[in-house]
Design an enzyme around this catalytic site. Structure first.
Site, short mmCIF file in Angstrom:
data_model
loop_
_atom_site.label_atom_id
_atom_site.label_comp_id
_atom_site.label_asym_id
_atom_site.label_seq_id
_atom_site.Cartn_x
_atom_site.Cartn_y
_atom_site.Cartn_z
N LYS A 123 -4.50 13.66 4.75
CA LYS A 123 -4.45 12.60 4.70
C LYS A 123 -6.04 12.26 4.53
O LYS A 123 -6.96 11.70 3.37
CB LYS A 123 -4.08 11.82 4.97
CG LYS A 123 -2.41 11.19 5.29
CD LYS A 123 -1.76 10.52 6.68
CE LYS A 123 -0.53 10.90 6.24
NZ LYS A 123 -0.12 10.38 7.65
N ASP A 140 1.54 2.17 4.75
CA ASP A 140 2.91 3.56 5.22
C ASP A 140 4.45 2.31 5.08
O ASP A 140 5.80 3.00 4.51
CB ASP A 140 2.61 3.15 6.48
CG ASP A 140 2.87 4.42 7.18
OD1 ASP A 140 3.06 5.63 5.89
OD2 ASP A 140 2.72 5.07 8.43
N GLN A 193 -1.44 6.52 12.82
CA GLN A 193 -0.04 7.80 12.38
C GLN A 193 0.73 8.23 13.43
O GLN A 193 0.56 7.81 14.96
CB GLN A 193 -1.02 9.20 12.56
CG GLN A 193 -0.28 10.72 12.01
CD GLN A 193 -0.14 11.24 11.41
OE1 GLN A 193 -0.56 10.42 10.11
NE2 GLN A 193 0.90 11.53 11.26
#
Ligand code: NDP
Length: 284
Positions: free
Chosen positions: A53, A120, A97
């Site tokens: 990322k 997300d 994460q």
């Protein structure tokens, strides 16, 4: 007959090239999209994902912050960092994460992210907005599935789409997105009776169950578009999808491989979400 392969690597590369230009234009207008990633602990796969990322942000000319926190960090410490990032203007997207260490309540963490920075797309308000058709940041893997289908020249409207899997991160949002694209959608799961019969009616079959090679050509209507979200590590160390590619590609019209199908799209869609969030907050 042999199916057309949907090349997720190429589609992802094309999208990233488009985004490089878009970010350059935004920067000229004084806007640099910024993504903050929070990694708690040392999970090996998570370390790799977070690295990818960060690399993608740099590749696209975006601003990136990675916050690596010790595995024994408290929930309060993570919440305090989110609060800081929520209020930090240089950050347009916040990603925590997953999975988090067991002593941290995942839901409390996700709920704390400002909705307009929820790149997300897992915040309950983002999910609600998706369901009622309001503007929202879309969950990355499901949005990647739609992008792959569209960029392969397949018209979704009016098609019968069957989604196998009903998880909150893949199956349900994929189904909602297909509905939004005007498909007629059927959702299947582990308790579905006659799975084979239902799957075989699909013009578009999306599989996200987490079982290597579980879906073979018996489940596929000739000419169908087959999208395999599954990522399974075999004993041999090789990756396999949920779809038995060799058998299904003889029947399907289009099919995604694993690796190289849906996988490369997830981070690309995360970048897209971060750009979208940056534009929105700047009234663009
Ligand atoms: P979950 O385990 O959360 O959900 C699996 C779903 O599949 C459940 O709804 C389950 O039904 C259903 N299911 C399981 N077995 C069967 C079966 N035999 N027949 C029909 N339905 C079944 O998995 P995720 O949704 O998180 O992930 C699915 C796959 O996608 C995994 O391989 C994962 O690694 C991959 N993935 C890939 C990503 C990417 O970037 N490409 C991102 C996220 C996930 P029930 O609800 O009844 O239990």
């Amino acid at each position: 007959m042999s199916a057309l392969i949907i090349d997720g690597k190429q589609i992802s590369a094309d999208m990233r090239n488009e985004m490089i230009s878009e970010v350059a234009e935004l920067k000229q207008k004084g806007v640099t999209p910024g993504l903050a990633v929070i990694l708690v602990g040392e999970d090996a796969a998570s370390i790799v994902y977070v690295g990818s990322k960060e690399k993608a942000c740099i590749q696209l000319g975006m601003y990136s912050e990675v916050h690596r926190m010790a595995a024994d960090s408290s929930e309060e410490q993570v919440l305090a960092l989110i609060e800081k990032l929520n209020n930090q203007d240089s950050i347009n997207g916040i990603l925590v994460q997953l999975p988090l260490p067991k002593h941290i309540n995942e839901k409390a963490i996700i709920d704390a992210i400002r909705v307009d920075k929820d790149v997300d797309g897992f915040h309950p308000e983002s999910v609600g907005n998706l369901v009622i058709g309001d503007d929202s940041l879309l969950p990355c893997t499901p949005a990647g599935v739609i992008e792959l289908i569209k960029r392969s020249g397949v018209d979704i409207a009016g098609k019968h789409a069957v989604v196998i899997g009903r998880s909150n991160i893949v199956g349900k949002p994929v189904a909602m997105l297909l509905l939004r694209e005007n498909a007629t959608v059927t959702i299947c799961h582990s308790r579905t009776a006659n799975l084979e019969e239902i799957a075989k009616q699909a013009d578009i079959l999306v599989v996200a169950i987490g079982r290597a090679n579980a879906i073979d050509s018996k489940f596929v209507k000739p000419g169908a578009v087959v999208v395999d979200v599954g990522i399974n590590r075999l004993d041999t160390g090789k990756l396999a999808g949920d779809v038995d590619f060799e058998s299904c590609q003889t029947v399907a019209g289009h099919i995604t491989p694993v690796p190289g199908g849906v996988g490369p799209m997830t981070i690309t869609m995360l970048m897209k979400n971060t750009i979208t969030a940056a534009k929105k907050v700047n009234g663009m």
